[in-house]
Design a protein around this motif. Structure first.
Motif, PDB file in Angstrom:
ATOM      1  N   THR A   1      63.091   8.365 -10.683  1.00 18.93           N
ATOM      2  CA  THR A   1      63.727   9.345 -11.551  1.00 18.93           C
ATOM      3  C   THR A   1      65.178   9.514 -11.115  1.00 18.93           C
ATOM      4  O   THR A   1      65.573   9.050 -10.041  1.00 18.93           O
ATOM      5  N   GLY A   2      65.978  10.158 -11.963  1.00 19.52           N
ATOM      6  CA  GLY A   2      67.391  10.299 -11.631  1.00 19.52           C
ATOM      7  C   GLY A   2      67.949  11.644 -12.035  1.00 19.52           C
ATOM      8  O   GLY A   2      67.461  12.291 -12.970  1.00 19.52           O
ATOM      9  N   ALA A   3      68.970  12.058 -11.316  1.00 21.54           N
ATOM     10  CA  ALA A   3      69.625  13.320 -11.620  1.00 21.54           C
ATOM     11  C   ALA A   3      70.245  13.266 -13.013  1.00 21.54           C
ATOM     12  O   ALA A   3      70.739  12.222 -13.450  1.00 21.54           O
ATOM     13  N   VAL A   4      70.215  14.386 -13.708  1.00 20.49           N
ATOM     14  CA  VAL A   4      70.808  14.498 -15.034  1.00 20.49           C
ATOM     15  C   VAL A   4      72.133  15.230 -14.891  1.00 20.49           C
ATOM     16  O   VAL A   4      72.168  16.415 -14.534  1.00 20.49           O
ATOM     17  N   SER A   5      73.221  14.533 -15.141  1.00 16.97           N
ATOM     18  CA  SER A   5      74.545  15.139 -14.970  1.00 16.97           C
ATOM     19  C   SER A   5      74.902  16.053 -16.128  1.00 16.97           C
ATOM     20  O   SER A   5      75.606  17.052 -15.948  1.00 16.97           O
ATOM     21  N   GLU A   6      74.426  15.733 -17.319  1.00 17.04           N
ATOM     22  CA  GLU A   6      74.696  16.558 -18.498  1.00 17.04           C
ATOM     23  C   GLU A   6      73.462  16.530 -19.389  1.00 17.04           C
ATOM     24  O   GLU A   6      73.160  15.519 -20.016  1.00 17.04           O
ATOM     25  N   ASP A   7      72.769  17.645 -19.452  1.00 18.94           N
ATOM     26  CA  ASP A   7      71.524  17.707 -20.220  1.00 18.94           C
ATOM     27  C   ASP A   7      71.823  17.856 -21.715  1.00 18.94           C
ATOM     28  O   ASP A   7      72.975  18.080 -22.126  1.00 18.94           O
ATOM     29  N   LEU A   8      70.784  17.733 -22.507  1.00 16.53           N
ATOM     30  CA  LEU A   8      70.906  17.810 -23.961  1.00 16.53           C
ATOM     31  C   LEU A   8      69.759  18.647 -24.498  1.00 16.53           C
ATOM     32  O   LEU A   8      68.594  18.351 -24.222  1.00 16.53           O
ATOM     33  N   PRO A   9      70.044  19.716 -25.237  1.00 17.62           N
ATOM     34  CA  PRO A   9      68.956  20.553 -25.753  1.00 17.62           C
ATOM     35  C   PRO A   9      68.159  19.842 -26.835  1.00 17.62           C
ATOM     36  O   PRO A   9      68.673  18.962 -27.530  1.00 17.62           O
TER      37      PRO A   9
ATOM     38  N   THR B   1      64.768  21.105 -22.808  1.00 18.13           N
ATOM     39  CA  THR B   1      65.819  20.119 -23.013  1.00 18.13           C
ATOM     40  C   THR B   1      65.222  18.717 -22.890  1.00 18.13           C
ATOM     41  O   THR B   1      64.068  18.543 -22.462  1.00 18.13           O
ATOM     42  N   PHE B   2      66.020  17.709 -23.238  1.00 22.46           N
ATOM     43  CA  PHE B   2      65.563  16.334 -23.014  1.00 22.46           C
ATOM     44  C   PHE B   2      65.352  16.075 -21.531  1.00 22.46           C
ATOM     45  O   PHE B   2      64.389  15.401 -21.140  1.00 22.46           O
ATOM     46  N   GLY B   3      66.239  16.604 -20.692  1.00 22.70           N
ATOM     47  CA  GLY B   3      66.087  16.401 -19.259  1.00 22.70           C
ATOM     48  C   GLY B   3      64.806  16.995 -18.725  1.00 22.70           C
ATOM     49  O   GLY B   3      64.111  16.388 -17.893  1.00 22.70           O
ATOM     50  N   LYS B   4      64.457  18.197 -19.188  1.00 24.42           N
ATOM     51  CA  LYS B   4      63.218  18.827 -18.737  1.00 24.42           C
ATOM     52  C   LYS B   4      62.006  18.067 -19.269  1.00 24.42           C
ATOM     53  O   LYS B   4      61.008  17.902 -18.554  1.00 24.42           O
ATOM     54  N   LEU B   5      62.089  17.599 -20.520  1.00 17.85           N
ATOM     55  CA  LEU B   5      60.984  16.821 -21.082  1.00 17.85           C
ATOM     56  C   LEU B   5      60.780  15.541 -20.290  1.00 17.85           C
ATOM     57  O   LEU B   5      59.644  15.173 -19.952  1.00 17.85           O
TER      58      LEU B   5
ATOM     59  N   THR C   1      69.754  10.987  -6.555  1.00 16.76           N
ATOM     60  CA  THR C   1      70.631  12.158  -6.700  1.00 16.76           C
ATOM     61  C   THR C   1      71.960  11.767  -7.333  1.00 16.76           C
ATOM     62  O   THR C   1      72.637  12.599  -7.932  1.00 16.76           O
ATOM     63  N   ASP C   2      72.323  10.515  -7.198  1.00 16.43           N
ATOM     64  CA  ASP C   2      73.469   9.923  -7.890  1.00 16.43           C
ATOM     65  C   ASP C   2      72.977   8.592  -8.428  1.00 16.43           C
ATOM     66  O   ASP C   2      72.594   7.710  -7.646  1.00 16.43           O
ATOM     67  N   ARG C   3      72.954   8.450  -9.742  1.00 11.53           N
ATOM     68  CA  ARG C   3      72.274   7.280 -10.312  1.00 11.53           C
ATOM     69  C   ARG C   3      72.928   5.955  -9.926  1.00 11.53           C
ATOM     70  O   ARG C   3      72.247   5.032  -9.475  1.00 11.53           O
ATOM     71  N   ALA C   4      74.215   5.838 -10.115  1.00 11.50           N
ATOM     72  CA  ALA C   4      74.882   4.570  -9.814  1.00 11.50           C
ATOM     73  C   ALA C   4      74.746   4.207  -8.337  1.00 11.50           C
ATOM     74  O   ALA C   4      74.368   3.076  -7.988  1.00 11.50           O
ATOM     75  N   ALA C   5      75.028   5.168  -7.467  1.00  7.92           N
ATOM     76  CA  ALA C   5      74.923   4.913  -6.031  1.00  7.92           C
ATOM     77  C   ALA C   5      73.477   4.672  -5.631  1.00  7.92           C
ATOM     78  O   ALA C   5      73.177   3.801  -4.794  1.00  7.92           O
ATOM     79  N   GLY C   6      72.548   5.414  -6.223  1.00 10.04           N
ATOM     80  CA  GLY C   6      71.140   5.272  -5.880  1.00 10.04           C
ATOM     81  C   GLY C   6      70.574   3.925  -6.297  1.00 10.04           C
ATOM     82  O   GLY C   6      69.797   3.309  -5.551  1.00 10.04           O
ATOM     83  N   ILE C   7      70.965   3.441  -7.471  1.00  8.25           N
ATOM     84  CA  ILE C   7      70.479   2.134  -7.923  1.00  8.25           C
ATOM     85  C   ILE C   7      71.008   1.036  -7.005  1.00  8.25           C
ATOM     86  O   ILE C   7      70.260   0.125  -6.610  1.00  8.25           O
ATOM     87  N   ALA C   8      72.278   1.088  -6.665  1.00  9.05           N
ATOM     88  CA  ALA C   8      72.839   0.087  -5.746  1.00  9.05           C
ATOM     89  C   ALA C   8      72.131   0.125  -4.405  1.00  9.05           C
ATOM     90  O   ALA C   8      71.800  -0.930  -3.823  1.00  9.05           O
ATOM     91  N   GLN C   9      71.852   1.323  -3.901  1.00 11.56           N
ATOM     92  CA  GLN C   9      71.159   1.466  -2.624  1.00 11.56           C
ATOM     93  C   GLN C   9      69.729   0.938  -2.727  1.00 11.56           C
ATOM     94  O   GLN C   9      69.234   0.262  -1.796  1.00 11.56           O
TER      95      GLN C   9
END
Length: 551
Positions: A490-498, A505-509, A534-542
């Motif tokens: 799973t990944g952190a949501v930087s900007e959610d969408l209702p 929200t979509f993030g909560k769903l 917690t950071d998608r780009a950095a987390g995927i690379a890691q």
């Protein structure tokens, strides 16, 4: 043995009808005996006659209302004039977006990809991916809302979000309705919603289940709007149909016997699906949901594994049947740089759909299961509803390593956690990677499949984007043989969408769907490693770097 072009050659010839050729099926151990038993029982003819007793008394009531796929291509011709008229009416709406899950989206996606048409498929609850779709050419967008039941939560959420976006752009309700096309079953709740919205409504064949619906309105409406000549797909299926009741020269029967016979008689209860590069793109993803959801139940099943090539890590093994698919393959030529698959299926897309549907039904008969129900799909859905109403579970990570939080493992680093998971795969088991992320912005995550298959002694490794896999392999995970290990990302949501009109929200769903699926797997005692970026780009690379370190 090699052909003049340098590729390895099939030794058993091929079985062909109309434009479909199946190579290699006759060499599967026990295939001849299984086929003889089916022929003696009259199964090919009975299946074409839609006999609901073929899968036993317990399956009969479901089969009675689910065998329309056998000849749905005929009834689908009634849609053609309506589709031509609709496309003309909406000619100025050049951006076609499909909101649908599972069978409602996977068939249209492979049709569009194979035939070179632009179609945006929205089968996610990731807020970033949904926002990106809505932001793309909104004024020129027609949204096809596809749901057999009419109550699919993801699809309803997409419909609500697009309606609000059109509203915010200044359109009136009447103007907004023109931007929607609804595909659903007669009598579903969505039929009434379409009328209220003023949307175009096209009803699907009610006697066809979602995963068998490629040649119904679910497959044809969005692709016709995208510019596909869908009549050609129906012609291809019709050309094959005459062979389906035959005992010989029936490639769909040969494929079904190979799939079921390999699982029952040869211990090959996994099948790798590989595009052979000859003109069909992405059929493996569609066949994956068809086979997994149809056969994975009662502790039985055939696990489909979509891989990159016949020589990809995890593509072969003592419990794996390899299958290549393509549009045109010269006799004797094996795809994959000389790595011979057990089975290769070649022919045009419309006939491919019908071939695999028939073969899956035959495999269900051999396995002794009902290929038309999905008894475990609702479990994760119910868990999701409970979490949405009661709140996300209060859980903290065992440890945080860089940009990744680790749950469900005592390891102190991501590399250690992955190693523990891979080393713990059961004999005869598999690893499923389940990524609740943005499949476009976070697409590099898919590279984990190859890396973990290589690290896992070549054991089968599947990769699925959440929540779309819940409508396909999710059934197999819960209802099939309980030998799976699971990596959820799973990944952190930087900007959610209702989700307009809903309390979530979509993030909560998305988070609730992930948590609900974790619970369903944990309740079965299966190993589940949850990694949160917690950071998608950095987390995927890691994560990719850690997987490479497992070599």
């Amino acid at each position: 043995m090699s052909d003049q072009n340098g590729g390895a050659a099939f030794l058993d010839g091929a079985e062909m009808a109309a434009s479909i050729v199946v190579h290699g099926a006759g060499t599967v151990p026990g295939a001849a005996e299984v086929r003889a038993a089916l022929v003696e029982a009259g199964v090919p003819g009975l299946l074409v006659a839609k006999d609901p007793t073929l899968w036993g008394p317990a399956a009969e009531s479901e089969a009675k209302i689910r065998l329309g796929w056998v000849d749905t291509f005929r009834r689908s011709r009634d849609l053609l004039p309506e589709l031509a008229e609709l496309r003309e009416e909406l000619a100025d709406l050049t951006h076609v977006v499909l909101a649908g899950m599972g069978g409602s989206s996977l068939a249209p996606e492979v049709i569009a990809r194979t035939l070179g048409r632009s179609l945006t498929v929205l089968d996610t609850t990731d807020p970033g991916q949904v926002r990106a779709a809505i932001s793309d050419r909104l004024a020129e967008t027609v949204l096809v809302v596809s749901s057999k039941s009419g109550g699919t939560v993801e699809t309803d959420s997409h419909r609500r979000a697009y309606w609000q976006a059109f509203k915010d752009s200044g359109l009136t309700d009447a103007e907004i309705g023109r931007h929607f096309v609804v595909v659903t079953d007669p009598g579903s709740p969505l039929e009434a919603v379409a009328t209220e919205m003023g949307a175009a409504l096209l009803l699907a064949d009610p006697d066809v289940g979602g995963r068998y619906s490629a040649l119904t309105a679910f497959g044809l409406v969005p692709t016709a709007l995208a510019g596909v000549d869908v009549a050609e797909l129906l012609d291809q299926a019709e050309a094959l149909f005459a062979s389906l009741g035959q005992d010989e020269n029936n490639p769909a029967l040969a494929l079904g016997v190979a799939l079921g016979g390999a699982a029952v008689n040869d211990g090959r209860d996994k099948v790798t699906l590989i595009d052979d590069g000859t003109g069909i793109n992405g059929l493996g993803d569609w066949a994956e949901q068809l086979i997994a959801e149809s056969t994975g139940k009662e502790g039985k099943g055939i696990l489909p594994v979509v891989v990159e090539s016949p020589d990809a890590p995890g593509a072969t093994g003592e419990d794996v049947l390899t299958a290549c698919v393509g549009g045109a393959l010269a006799p004797g030529v094996v795809p994959g740089g000389g790595v011979a698959p057990h089975v290769a299926v070649n022919g045009p897309l419309g006939a491919q759909f019908l071939t695999w549907e028939y073969a899956t039904a035959i495999a269900g008969r051999i396995l002794g299961i009902d290929p038309f129900d999905q008894p475990n799909v609702t479990e994760s859905k119910d868990n999701t509803k409970h979490i949405l109403s009661g709140g996300l579970p209060d859980e903290g990570p065992s440890v945080t390593d860089g940009a990744i939080e680790i749950f469900g493992d005592m390891a102190t680093t991501v590399t250690e956690a992955l190693r523990d998971l891979v080393n713990g795969i059961d004999n005869g088991g598999y690893l499923a990677i389940m990524a609740y992320l943005d499949r476009h912005a976070d697409s590099d995550t898919a590279g984990l499949r190859t890396l973990l298959a290589r690290a896992g002694q070549e054991r089968p490794v599947t990769f699925g984007w959440g929540p779309r896999f819940l409508h396909s392999t999710g059934q197999y995970h819960k209802g099939g043989p309980q030998v799976g290990s699971f990596l959820q990302i799973t990944g952190a949501v930087s900007e959610d969408l209702p989700v307009p009109g809903q309390e979530y929200t979509f993030g909560k769903l998305q988070a609730a769907q992930a948590a609900g699926d974790r619970k369903a797997l944990a309740d079965r005692g299966r190993p589940v490693l949850h990694l949160h970026l917690t950071d998608r780009a950095a987390g995927i690379a890691q994560l990719l770097a850690a997987a490479k370190d497992l070599r």
